[in-house]
Design a protein around this motif. Structure first.
Motif, PDB file in Angstrom:
ATOM      1  N   ASP A   1       0.799  -1.228   0.000  1.00  0.00           N
ATOM      2  CA  ASP A   1       0.000   0.000   0.000  1.00  0.00           C
ATOM      3  C   ASP A   1       0.831   1.277   0.000  1.00  0.00           C
ATOM      4  O   ASP A   1       0.480   2.241  -0.685  1.00  0.00           O
ATOM      5  CB  ASP A   1      -0.941   0.017   1.209  1.00  0.00           C
ATOM      6  CG  ASP A   1      -1.966  -1.105   1.153  1.00  0.00           C
ATOM      7  OD1 ASP A   1      -2.303  -1.532   0.033  1.00  0.00           O
ATOM      8  OD2 ASP A   1      -2.427  -1.561   2.226  1.00  0.00           O
ATOM      9  N   ASP A   2       1.926   1.290   0.762  1.00  0.00           N
ATOM     10  CA  ASP A   2       2.626   2.550   1.008  1.00  0.00           C
ATOM     11  C   ASP A   2       4.067   2.582   0.521  1.00  0.00           C
ATOM     12  O   ASP A   2       4.728   3.615   0.648  1.00  0.00           O
ATOM     13  CB  ASP A   2       2.629   2.857   2.513  1.00  0.00           C
ATOM     14  CG  ASP A   2       1.227   2.878   3.097  1.00  0.00           C
ATOM     15  OD1 ASP A   2       0.297   3.302   2.368  1.00  0.00           O
ATOM     16  OD2 ASP A   2       1.053   2.458   4.250  1.00  0.00           O
TER      17      ASP A   2
ATOM     18  N   GLY B   1       8.042  -0.482  -6.430  1.00  0.00           N
ATOM     19  CA  GLY B   1       7.026  -1.348  -6.983  1.00  0.00           C
ATOM     20  C   GLY B   1       7.242  -2.773  -6.493  1.00  0.00           C
ATOM     21  O   GLY B   1       8.382  -3.261  -6.454  1.00  0.00           O
TER      22      GLY B   1
ATOM     23  N   ASN C   1       1.271  -4.129  -6.075  1.00  0.00           N
ATOM     24  CA  ASN C   1       0.980  -2.939  -5.273  1.00  0.00           C
ATOM     25  C   ASN C   1       0.728  -1.736  -6.184  1.00  0.00           C
ATOM     26  O   ASN C   1       0.859  -1.822  -7.419  1.00  0.00           O
ATOM     27  CB  ASN C   1       2.102  -2.668  -4.278  1.00  0.00           C
ATOM     28  CG  ASN C   1       3.341  -2.057  -4.925  1.00  0.00           C
ATOM     29  OD1 ASN C   1       3.561  -2.199  -6.131  1.00  0.00           O
ATOM     30  ND2 ASN C   1       4.167  -1.410  -4.126  1.00  0.00           N
ATOM     31  N   ALA C   2       0.385  -0.621  -5.585  1.00  0.00           N
ATOM     32  CA  ALA C   2      -0.025   0.553  -6.368  1.00  0.00           C
ATOM     33  C   ALA C   2       1.119   1.117  -7.189  1.00  0.00           C
ATOM     34  O   ALA C   2       0.929   1.544  -8.335  1.00  0.00           O
ATOM     35  CB  ALA C   2      -0.592   1.625  -5.428  1.00  0.00           C
ATOM     36  N   GLN C   3       2.332   1.160  -6.631  1.00  0.00           N
ATOM     37  CA  GLN C   3       3.471   1.705  -7.380  1.00  0.00           C
ATOM     38  C   GLN C   3       3.785   0.862  -8.604  1.00  0.00           C
ATOM     39  O   GLN C   3       4.105   1.392  -9.668  1.00  0.00           O
ATOM     40  CB  GLN C   3       4.691   1.791  -6.456  1.00  0.00           C
ATOM     41  CG  GLN C   3       4.608   2.882  -5.405  1.00  0.00           C
ATOM     42  CD  GLN C   3       4.674   4.269  -6.019  1.00  0.00           C
ATOM     43  OE1 GLN C   3       5.174   4.471  -7.114  1.00  0.00           O
ATOM     44  NE2 GLN C   3       4.148   5.247  -5.301  1.00  0.00           N
TER      45      GLN C   3
ATOM     46  N   ALA D   1       1.684  -1.016 -10.310  1.00  0.00           N
ATOM     47  CA  ALA D   1       0.629  -0.795 -11.293  1.00  0.00           C
ATOM     48  C   ALA D   1       0.817   0.528 -12.016  1.00  0.00           C
ATOM     49  O   ALA D   1       0.605   0.628 -13.231  1.00  0.00           O
ATOM     50  CB  ALA D   1      -0.734  -0.842 -10.605  1.00  0.00           C
ATOM     51  N   HIS D   2       1.252   1.560 -11.283  1.00  0.00           N
ATOM     52  CA  HIS D   2       1.516   2.855 -11.922  1.00  0.00           C
ATOM     53  C   HIS D   2       2.686   2.763 -12.891  1.00  0.00           C
ATOM     54  O   HIS D   2       2.646   3.343 -13.985  1.00  0.00           O
ATOM     55  CB  HIS D   2       1.787   3.901 -10.851  1.00  0.00           C
ATOM     56  CG  HIS D   2       2.194   5.242 -11.401  1.00  0.00           C
ATOM     57  ND1 HIS D   2       1.305   6.093 -12.019  1.00  0.00           N
ATOM     58  CD2 HIS D   2       3.400   5.868 -11.439  1.00  0.00           C
ATOM     59  CE1 HIS D   2       1.936   7.187 -12.413  1.00  0.00           C
ATOM     60  NE2 HIS D   2       3.206   7.073 -12.078  1.00  0.00           N
TER      61      HIS D   2
ATOM     62  N   GLY E   1      -4.048  -1.135 -14.325  1.00  0.00           N
ATOM     63  CA  GLY E   1      -4.693  -1.269 -13.032  1.00  0.00           C
ATOM     64  C   GLY E   1      -4.207  -2.500 -12.281  1.00  0.00           C
ATOM     65  O   GLY E   1      -3.736  -3.474 -12.882  1.00  0.00           O
ATOM     66  N   ARG E   2      -4.335  -2.471 -10.962  1.00  0.00           N
ATOM     67  CA  ARG E   2      -3.869  -3.586 -10.145  1.00  0.00           C
ATOM     68  C   ARG E   2      -4.647  -4.853 -10.461  1.00  0.00           C
ATOM     69  O   ARG E   2      -4.071  -5.944 -10.562  1.00  0.00           O
ATOM     70  CB  ARG E   2      -3.982  -3.234  -8.659  1.00  0.00           C
ATOM     71  CG  ARG E   2      -3.144  -2.060  -8.237  1.00  0.00           C
ATOM     72  CD  ARG E   2      -3.356  -1.664  -6.784  1.00  0.00           C
ATOM     73  NE  ARG E   2      -2.911  -2.706  -5.870  1.00  0.00           N
ATOM     74  CZ  ARG E   2      -2.907  -2.562  -4.539  1.00  0.00           C
ATOM     75  NH1 ARG E   2      -3.312  -1.423  -4.004  1.00  0.00           N
ATOM     76  NH2 ARG E   2      -2.501  -3.541  -3.774  1.00  0.00           N
TER      77      ARG E   2
END
Length: 595
Positions: A123-124, A128, A142-144, A146-147, A152-153
């Motif tokens: 999450d934080d 990645g 995780n979000a990084q 996916a970015h 998208g995740r």
């Protein structure tokens, strides 16, 4: 993680004791089951009242209760445990006993830390993180990550990595397979990958058309003629894409961890945790710094080597030889063909003829190089060749002086043109009276030729090959650049050729055939009179003392990337030195053969 389990009836007698409880405290099930309470064997006498009160209190209230208290091991040591107690309730009637699960506090804390770490990484974390299964497909993203992958995740789960990466996926999958088989590598690895689709950070791929490099203080050139697949040049600066749609190329510093099940007797791999950090900007800055240091060193070495050359033409070719190292495969020097006769036209500020050339005239350049009365500045409007002049428009009419009259002083003005300011009359001196002579006939002063507001258009630029590297020898190492002799015959360049555009605009022009296919790519270099196998070209104008001497062309094969703006700047630095040497050679030749 296994938990120790024990149970008590309504009277506090131990009815159940599992192996994990035996492992933690050392008491076997045979020794524990049937004992009333924990006093004296599992709890110290001083703590027994409080511990038993906590265990039995759950029968008076709903739900579960969590407690921490010390227990006594069989060997005499104290073990701090965390317990979760719940009442055993029959279908009807009062509670029949207490069911208790406990574990060592430090083990419980380690488990909680592991769970918290996993959640924080997903999450934080600034890195990645992707967990791939044994089939090398993402199971957790995780979000990084996916970015970084521009997806998208949820859409990445279960998909092959090749769906989001066009280049570098083979190296990545090889690293993941190695970690699954051999274990965690000792150090991070740097992987270059190309994302599918267009980039989103100001990147651009190479185009097939020539691009004039914008000069400081000049607006971008317009009306560029096509020279490739697209017809117009586009920027090739920054990270460039691959062959499939111009995807964004990134460098990821990656670490890998093999994941194994802690419950199995022998570690069974569950997958690989791939953690990566985008270091593209840092790597590009490092590469650019290294390239700048090397090129600066090459310019310094070239200047020292050229200073030892007696022949200025040899000094010019030496400059090109040093520039080729790590920069291009071939180099050409084309000089502007000099006019063979005088071009006579009225000077805009006088009625006298003005000669713009001689049999050994200046090289081709803007017509004229600059008006004699108007110094060249950077504030005036640009001409078609990219040069600016100080006046905003045609000069106003010249003053008209009256006809010469009688009287002492200078005679009538010549037809070559009046003096800007008539000289003052000498002071009058007394003279003896005499019979005045008849006044001479007045001589009219011819008016200057009217200024039409424009100058004659320049003649078509023609280029003659002066030096070149040997064709087909680039694979054998650095090739010397040697003069060639074409007998003054111009190179038959096509209209809109990058070399002609560079000479006309007094700048640099890039061209590439990277996006052409089939026969068009094979004929691209041949149509431009460049060596076979040329894929990228960069033409830089040769200028010295405000005049265009020719064009220096640098060529690259298919194994090299297209020229970018930094390459154009370096080519211009080399061209300045080459132009100075060629200009000196021209002056020496004119001194040896005057007239």
């Amino acid at each position: 993680m296994d938990a120790a389990l024990c149970a008590f009836d309504a009277d506090g007698t131990v009815t159940h004791w599992n192996r994990e409880a035996e492992r933690i405290l050392g008491w076997s099930a045979a020794e524990a089951v049937g004992r009333r309470g924990l006093r004296g064997w599992a709890v110290r006498d001083a703590d027994a009242r409080e511990v038993e009160a906590r265990l039995t209190a759950v029968m008076a209230g709903p739900g579960r209760q969590v407690h921490e208290f010390p227990l006594l091991a069989k060997e005499g040591g104290r073990v701090l445990v965390r317990t979760q107690c719940s009442a055993v309730r029959p279908a009807d009637g009062p509670p029949a006993g207490v069911y208790c699960a406990f574990s060592e506090v430090h083990s419980q804390i380690d488990l909680e830390r592991a769970i918290a770490l996993s959640e924080a990484l997903l999450d934080d974390a600034a890195w990645g993180v992707i967990v791939v299964d044994a089939d090398l497909r993402p199971a957790v993203v995780n979000a990084q990550a996916a970015h970084a992958l521009r997806a998208g995740r949820a859409t990445l789960l279960g998909r092959p990595l090749g769906d989001v990466l066009s280049q570098g996926v083979e190296e990545l999958e090889s690293a993941l397979e190695h970690v699954l088989a051999e274990g965690t590598p000792p150090a991070p690895a740097e992987l270059w990958v190309t994302l599918r689709g267009g980039g989103e950070r100001g990147t651009g791929g190479p185009a097939a058309g020539p691009e004039p490099v914008r000069r400081p203080g000049r607006p971008p050139a317009v009306g560029t003629s096509g020279d490739g697949a697209t017809g117009h040049g586009t920027s090739g600066h920054g990270t460039t894409g691959g062959d499939d749609g111009g995807g964004e190329r990134r460098c990821w510093r990656s670490g890998f961890l093999r994941l194994a099940s802690p419950l199995a007797e022998e570690p069974a791999p569950l997958g690989v945790a791939w953690m990566f950090l985008d270091v593209t900007e840092a790597k590009l800055a490092e590469q650019e710094s290294s390239r700048m240091r090397f090129r600066s060193s090459q310019l310094h070495r070239a200047a020292r080597a050229a200073a030892e050359c007696e022949d200025p033409v040899e000094a010019a070719t030496v400059q090109l030889e040093f520039a080729l190292a790590g920069f291009a495969d071939h180099a050409l020097i084309d000089l502007v063909l000099e006019p063979t006769r005088l071009h006579t036209h009225p000077h805009p500020h006088s009625g006298t003829p003005h000669h713009s050339g001689t049999p050994h005239a200046r090289p081709h350049g803007p017509w004229p190089s600059r008006p004699p009365e108007a110094p060249c500045t950077s504030e005036g409007p640009e001409s078609a060749e990219g040069h600016s002049y100080a006046p905003e428009g045609p000069p106003g009419p010249l003053p008209q002086y009256p006809e010469a009259g009688p009287g002492p002083g200078p005679g009538p003005s010549s037809a070559a043109g009046p003096s800007p300011t008539p000289p003052p009359a000498p002071p009058a001196t007394p003279a003896p009276p005499a019979t005045p002579a008849p006044p001479p006939a007045s001589t009219p002063v011819p008016a200057p030729a009217p200024y039409a507001g424009h100058l004659p258009p320049p003649a078509a630029i023609r280029l003659v090959r002066a030096a070149a590297t040997p064709t087909g020898a680039s694979d054998l190492g650095p090739c010397p650049c040697r003069p060639v002799f074409w007998g003054g015959i111009p190179v038959p360049y096509m209209d809109g050729h990058p070399a002609l555009q560079a000479a006309e605009r007094c700048g640099s022009v890039r061209a590439t055939s990277a996006r052409l296919d089939g026969a068009a790519a094979a004929q691209w270099a041949q149509a431009r009179k460049w060596p076979e196998g040329t894929v990228h070209g960069l033409c830089a104008v040769l200028r010295s003392r405000g005049r265009t001497l020719g064009v220096a062309t640098f060529l690259r094969g298919p194994s090299r990337r297209p020229f970018d703006r930094a390459d154009a700047v370096y080519a211009e630095d080399v061209s300045v030195r080459v132009a100075a040497a060629l200009d000196l050679a021209r002056q020496l030749d004119a001194a040896r053969h005057p007239g």
